[in-house]
Structure formats: C-alpha cells, structure tokens
Design a protein around this motif. Structure first.
Motif, mmCIF file in Angstrom:
data_model
loop_
_atom_site.group_PDB
_atom_site.id
_atom_site.type_symbol
_atom_site.label_atom_id
_atom_site.label_comp_id
_atom_site.label_asym_id
_atom_site.label_seq_id
_atom_site.Cartn_x
_atom_site.Cartn_y
_atom_site.Cartn_z
ATOM 1 N N LYS A 87 65.587 -19.737 -2.471
ATOM 2 C CA LYS A 87 65.630 -21.089 -3.438
ATOM 3 C C LYS A 87 66.301 -22.337 -2.166
ATOM 4 O O LYS A 87 66.812 -22.914 -2.657
ATOM 5 C CB LYS A 87 67.221 -20.956 -4.296
ATOM 6 C CG LYS A 87 66.013 -20.324 -5.475
ATOM 7 C CD LYS A 87 66.862 -19.474 -6.853
ATOM 8 C CE LYS A 87 66.274 -19.375 -7.795
ATOM 9 N NZ LYS A 87 67.210 -19.697 -9.173
ATOM 10 N N SER A 88 66.583 -21.179 -0.972
ATOM 11 C CA SER A 88 67.229 -22.695 0.048
ATOM 12 C C SER A 88 66.501 -22.567 1.355
ATOM 13 O O SER A 88 67.105 -24.571 1.150
ATOM 14 C CB SER A 88 68.686 -21.529 0.659
ATOM 15 O OG SER A 88 68.031 -20.204 1.020
ATOM 16 N N ASN A 118 62.087 -26.089 -1.512
ATOM 17 C CA ASN A 118 63.288 -27.447 -1.257
ATOM 18 C C ASN A 118 62.703 -28.469 -0.676
ATOM 19 O O ASN A 118 61.958 -27.964 0.523
ATOM 20 C CB ASN A 118 64.241 -27.204 -1.512
ATOM 21 C CG ASN A 118 65.258 -26.422 -2.166
ATOM 22 O OD1 ASN A 118 64.939 -26.343 -3.202
ATOM 23 N ND2 ASN A 118 66.055 -25.339 -1.929
ATOM 24 N N GLU A 152 67.245 -13.969 -3.562
ATOM 25 C CA GLU A 152 66.736 -15.205 -4.452
ATOM 26 C C GLU A 152 67.119 -16.491 -3.419
ATOM 27 O O GLU A 152 67.089 -17.268 -4.152
ATOM 28 C CB GLU A 152 67.134 -15.124 -5.762
ATOM 29 C CG GLU A 152 67.628 -16.382 -6.569
ATOM 30 C CD GLU A 152 68.538 -16.038 -8.264
ATOM 31 O OE1 GLU A 152 68.575 -17.228 -9.092
ATOM 32 O OE2 GLU A 152 69.685 -15.257 -7.657
ATOM 33 N N ALA A 153 68.708 -16.355 -2.711
ATOM 34 C CA ALA A 153 69.154 -17.022 -2.215
ATOM 35 C C ALA A 153 68.540 -17.541 -1.141
ATOM 36 O O ALA A 153 68.392 -18.414 -0.444
ATOM 37 C CB ALA A 153 70.438 -16.414 -1.310
ATOM 38 N N MET A 186 75.246 -20.115 -7.725
ATOM 39 C CA MET A 186 73.876 -18.782 -6.574
ATOM 40 C C MET A 186 75.541 -18.385 -5.278
ATOM 41 O O MET A 186 75.190 -17.345 -4.692
ATOM 42 C CB MET A 186 73.325 -19.095 -5.402
ATOM 43 C CG MET A 186 72.449 -19.149 -4.322
ATOM 44 S SD MET A 186 71.982 -17.500 -4.809
ATOM 45 C CE MET A 186 70.549 -18.727 -5.965
ATOM 46 N N THR A 231 70.142 -24.880 -2.925
ATOM 47 C CA THR A 231 69.261 -25.279 -4.426
ATOM 48 C C THR A 231 70.107 -24.844 -5.161
ATOM 49 O O THR A 231 69.535 -25.126 -6.172
ATOM 50 C CB THR A 231 70.270 -23.065 -4.257
ATOM 51 O OG1 THR A 231 71.447 -23.422 -5.163
ATOM 52 C CG2 THR A 231 70.217 -22.140 -3.249
#
Length: 578
Positions: free
Chosen positions: A413-414, A570, A409-410, A153, A148
């Motif tokens: 974003k990961s 990502n 969110e984790a 985080m 992230t």
C-alpha cells in the motif's frame, strides 16, 4: 491503586540512590552488541549507567574516529581501560534468542550491583532508517505510512514493531518523527517525516504512539521543536531555522502540543538553533528558554526529555562535550544520549558529578529528572523481574502471521508510482531489461535471505527471465560507473531499471548514475526511497517508483510486482509544491 504502587516502587528505588547512582540514571550510552565488553560491564558496575541505546553492530574497541568530533575522544583515565584499537563497527551474526540472552545478562548485572535499579534499552526505528535489531521485519519510512492514506496503518506497524522489540527486551523507541518536512532540500529528514503537512503528521503520529503504548514501548517524539525546515544536517554542523515563533508554533510545534495532550511519554530535543525562540543561537537541547520555558512551561510537558546523540557536530561545534552535557541538563533535559563506547562516557559522568558538587547543577534538578526517569521505567514494566524476557521466544515475532501480514500490506500500500510520463509501466515480461541495483546499506549489513545485495534482481526474475543486473556500491565508485558503461556499450536493452537510494546518514546517492543514464537510448525507470528531486528522483526522470523501505523481502517484492503489473500502486504523492 496502580498509581500508588508505582509511586511506592519509585520511592523505594530513589531513596537508596547515591549521588553517583543518580547521575548514572541520566545516561543512555551505546551498546553495539551482542558481545559484552569490559567497558559495558564497567559502565554498569562502576558508573551505574541506567540505559543503553542498542544496535546490531559490534565495535570491538573504540568507535572509529572517522567523521567524529575530536572532543569525543578524551582519555581522562586511559590507563584503566584496555584499548584494543580503533575499528569500524561490524555486524556479528546473532540470533534473536542470543541477543535477548545478552540483554538479560546485562539486566542481571545491573540488578545485582546497583541495588535493584533496572536497566532500560532504547532503540531507533523509523522504518528503513534504524538501528536494526536482530530478527526484525522492516517497514516503510513514516512518509510511506502516510502514502497508504490509512492512519490505522501507522498503528498496525507500531504494534508490530513493538511486539518484535519487546520480545528482544527493548523498552523505548526514538520515534515517532514529529518533524514536518516543509523544505524539500532537507538532507536528513525527508521521508523520515510522515509528511510536509502538519495535520498529516499529527494524525499518523497519534496512531503510531497508540501502537507503541499498547506494547508498553515508550515512544519518543523528535526532534523538538522541529527540524523539518532545515537545509543543514545536524550530524555535521549546527542548523539554524530562522522562522518566526508564530510560524514555528503553527507548523512545527503544533504536533508536540497535540501529541502531549494524547499522552506522549518522551521527547527528544534537537541540536538546532531557533533565533526566534532563543536569540543566543544555542542548540535547542542546551537552551533553557526552549526546553524549560517552551516545552515544560508553555506546552505543559511532564514526561522525560532526552537529548539527541551528543556525538553530533550540531552540538559539539558549539560546546566542548562535557560543557554541552551540563548545559543540556541545566536547560531541562533528563537523559543524555551518548552512543559512543569510549572514555568520553566516564568523562561526561565526571563533569555532571562535578557540576552537582559545585552547585552549578542543583540537587533538586537532578532529583526531579531521576524521578521522571524511574516513573518511565515503571511504565516500561521494569518493576517486574527487572524487565527480563523469555529469550527462547525472542525470534517468534518474525514468523508471527499477523506481523507478516502487516509487513506485506504496508509494503504493497505504500509503494508509489511518482510519475510515468512515458507510459513504461507495467513492463512486459518479454522486454530485455538491465537492472542497475545499488547495494543499500541494510542489504549488505543483514545479508540473509530476508534481504541481501541483488534482492531486487531476485524478485524481478520471478516475473521474467530477461533481466540482467549490475550491482553497485551504495556510494558509487568510478569502478561501478565503468562497469555500467561497459554493460551498456556491449549489449542492447529495451529498458533500464535503476535504483536510486539515498542514505540519510552518509548522504550516499546515485546522482552520477542518473546523469549517465540521461544519455542512453533505452528508456529508464528509477526506483528510489525518496520522492525528493535532489536526493533520489531528478526532474528529468519520466518514470519513477518510490519504495519507502528498499530493505526487507516484502518491500522489494512490492517493487518488482509494481514494475511487472502484478499489483497496482499509489500514483503521485500529496506533497506541497515549493
């Protein structure tokens, strides 16, 4: 004032302890609940065990001997134990409220029969790879948190894990992983590490510890002095890491030096040999040069040191189990972790008591360890009602809006596009897709609407009606391969999406399926839980997505959303080239 109260509480407990009770405090045994067996009751009432490593599995008898070291099945007093048989661990459906009630019951039992000495409960949670506890949302592996590129985080995830664990009654976590995964062929660490870069490990681990500390969860840095450069799994043999002391100190031990300064309360010792630190090739946990000389004296660590699980071949191929336990204590370890629920529990306690009585293990060393453990239990909050929780509220964190938001969110974003050389992403909704979905062990173990076999198919169907599925076992069988071949023979697809999950406990992988798909006309997207070539994403794969937690609704949804372009991901990972 607080320090004074702490010392008063510790002293009041300590002065009442007999030799047998002191030795019991050193032990953390397995409790694969939620059913309280006669063995667990006996461990508390008769053997004064101070801690349990909890998990959501029930053995119903002794652990299965499959893959276990023979020395773990000693029966020094078999007549006194009602052995119902040997069974593999299975899940018993249980609500968080029921599980918290079970732990409260064990705490009452300990307080009643052990002069008010409270129990502590430890669990393992590294994101995907964990002893799953009842009613928890799941989060990415540490490497996913680092993906992230937001150290905060790691703090938010640790805080969320801590809230869930505290509600159940857990007090200590065997995390964070401080290994620096410098060897891409490492079969047991991989994305369990934050990174293959020391500075990244330090930055994210500090934030994890901050979150656990705020929830009064004792964090445990592992596996000292570092297993990131290994190519051997310590569960199945003794790894030897033949790096110089200078390289170990700079790359692998530096996270411990920095985290000790930041207040790391506990450390787990590895069952790995480091010839430059101890020429005897002893596993680190049994090496006085490493545990006392390096960790205590050179690095100045004053907290609690635990062994890894003594069931591992990395220890027991070298020493008989009773000898291994005594040597670990002589090296300077405080806690012995033994996840078995067999007569070996009684046997190792007897070995330690005998070592004290013969003078081999000094009373001074025993007392020092017990004092450290009691101070740790005070920091857990166990001086207050023995650590019991309000069981009726144990399930609330699963629906806590902040925790749910952090989980989303984790996940988003990961999730990472490792590469997309063929330009397959995002996938058009009118494409005819075959999904080959591997049943991750948590899918079948949890098996509810939060996560279950076929959950990625369910999430992909929310984007497109043109998705067919073949669900295969985690350890792919010949029958699974034949089903895939049959589907590909009789139908044409525009695209194949296949999961390729690697289980760091069983070494299950999808490499046979990867080889099969090399020869297919349709292009392939691989979804893995690891970025490493040997375990999840071979070089020949042109398009690959990495989800560092292929369990839990939030994480599976993020995969499907990336495939169909609902969210961006990502791109690439900042891993060293080897």
């Amino acid at each position: 004032m607080e320090k004074c109260q702490k010392q008063i509480w510790v002293d009041n407990i300590f002065e009442k302890l007999t030799l047998e009770q002191k030795v019991g405090q050193l032990m953390v045994f397995g409790f694969a609940g939620p059913v309280i067996t006669p063995h667990i009751i006996e461990m508390i009432k008769t053997y004064h065990v101070g801690g349990f490593r909890i998990a959501q599995k029930f053995h119903g008898g002794y652990d299965s001997k499959e893959g276990a070291h023979p020395s773990l099945f000693k029966e020094p007093d078999s007549k006194s134990y009602d052995r119902p048989g040997t069974f593999k661990a299975k899940r018993v459906a249980c609500t968080p409220q029921e599980y918290a009630t079970t732990l409260n019951t064990l705490r009452d039992l300990a307080m009643e029969h052990n002069d008010g000495v409270p129990l502590h409960f430890t669990f393992d949670q590294e994101g995907e790879g964990a002893d799953f506890l009842f009613g928890q949302r799941l989060f990415p592996f540490p490497m996913g948190l680092a993906a992230t590129k937001e150290p905060e985080m790691a703090y938010k995830v640790a805080l969320s894990l801590g809230k869930q664990a505290r509600a159940l009654g857990a007090n200590m976590i065997h995390s964070p992983v401080l290994d620096v995964n410098t060897n891409p062929l490492n079969p047991e660490i991989g994305p369990r590490a934050y990174s293959d870069k020391t500075d990244t490990v330090i930055a994210y681990a500090k934030e994890s510890i901050r979150g656990f500390n705020e929830m009064h969860i004792i964090s445990t840095g592992k596996h000292f002095p570092g297993r990131g450069d290994s190519v051997q799994d310590a569960h199945f043999g003794l790894p030897v890491i033949d790096l110089s002391k200078a390289e170990l100190m700079e790359k692998h031990i530096r996270p411990y030096r920095e985290l000790i300064k930041a207040g790391l309360p506990a450390i787990m010792a590895a069952f790995t040999a480091y010839p430059s630190l101890d020429p005897s090739h002893d596993p680190a946990a049994t090496s006085r040069a490493i545990i006392t000389g390096l960790l205590r004296e050179e690095l100045g660590f004053k907290g609690v040191i635990t062994t890894d699980n003594i069931s591992m071949h990395g220890l027991l191929d070298r020493y008989e189990v009773g000898e291994a336990v005594v040597r670990s204590l002589l090296a300077g370890c405080d806690l012995i972790l033994c996840r078995n629920e067999t007569p070996v529990n009684k046997y190792i306690i007897g070995c330690v008591i005998e070592a004290v009585k013969t003078g081999r293990y000094s009373m001074d060393m025993l007392d020092a360890s017990v004092m450290r453990i009691l101070k740790m239990r005070y920091d857990m909050g166990l001086a207050d009602n023995g650590g019991k929780v309000n069981a009726s509220e144990a399930g609330l964190p699963f629906y806590d809006e902040e925790i749910m938001a952090v989980a989303r969110e984790a996940a988003e974003k990961s999730v990472t596009v490792l590469r997309d050389k063929g330009g397959l992403l995002p996938v058009s909704k009118d494409k005819k897709v075959l999904l080959i979905e591997q049943t991750h062990h948590f899918h079948s173990f949890i098996n509810n609407m939060y996560v279950h076999p076929g959950v990625l198919w369910e999430e992909m169907l929310k984007h497109s009606d043109h998705v067919s599925v073949v669900v295969v076992k985690e350890k792919v069988s010949k029958a699974c391969i034949e089903r895939i071949k049959g589907r590909l023979k009789h139908e044409k697809y525009d695209l194949i999406v296949t999961t390729s999950y690697y289980n760091y406990r069983t070494h299950a992988n999808m490499m046979e399926v990867m080889d099969l798909l090399c020869h297919q006309e349709a292009p392939v997207i691989v979804v893995s839980n690891t970025p490493y070539e040997k375990f999840g994403v071979p070089k020949h794969v042109n398009t690959a997505i990495v989800s560092f937690c292929p369990s839990g609704r939030e994480n599976i949804k993020a995969i499907a959303d990336v495939i169909y372009g609902s969210i961006s991901a990502n791109h690439g990972l900042e891993l060293e080239k080897h």
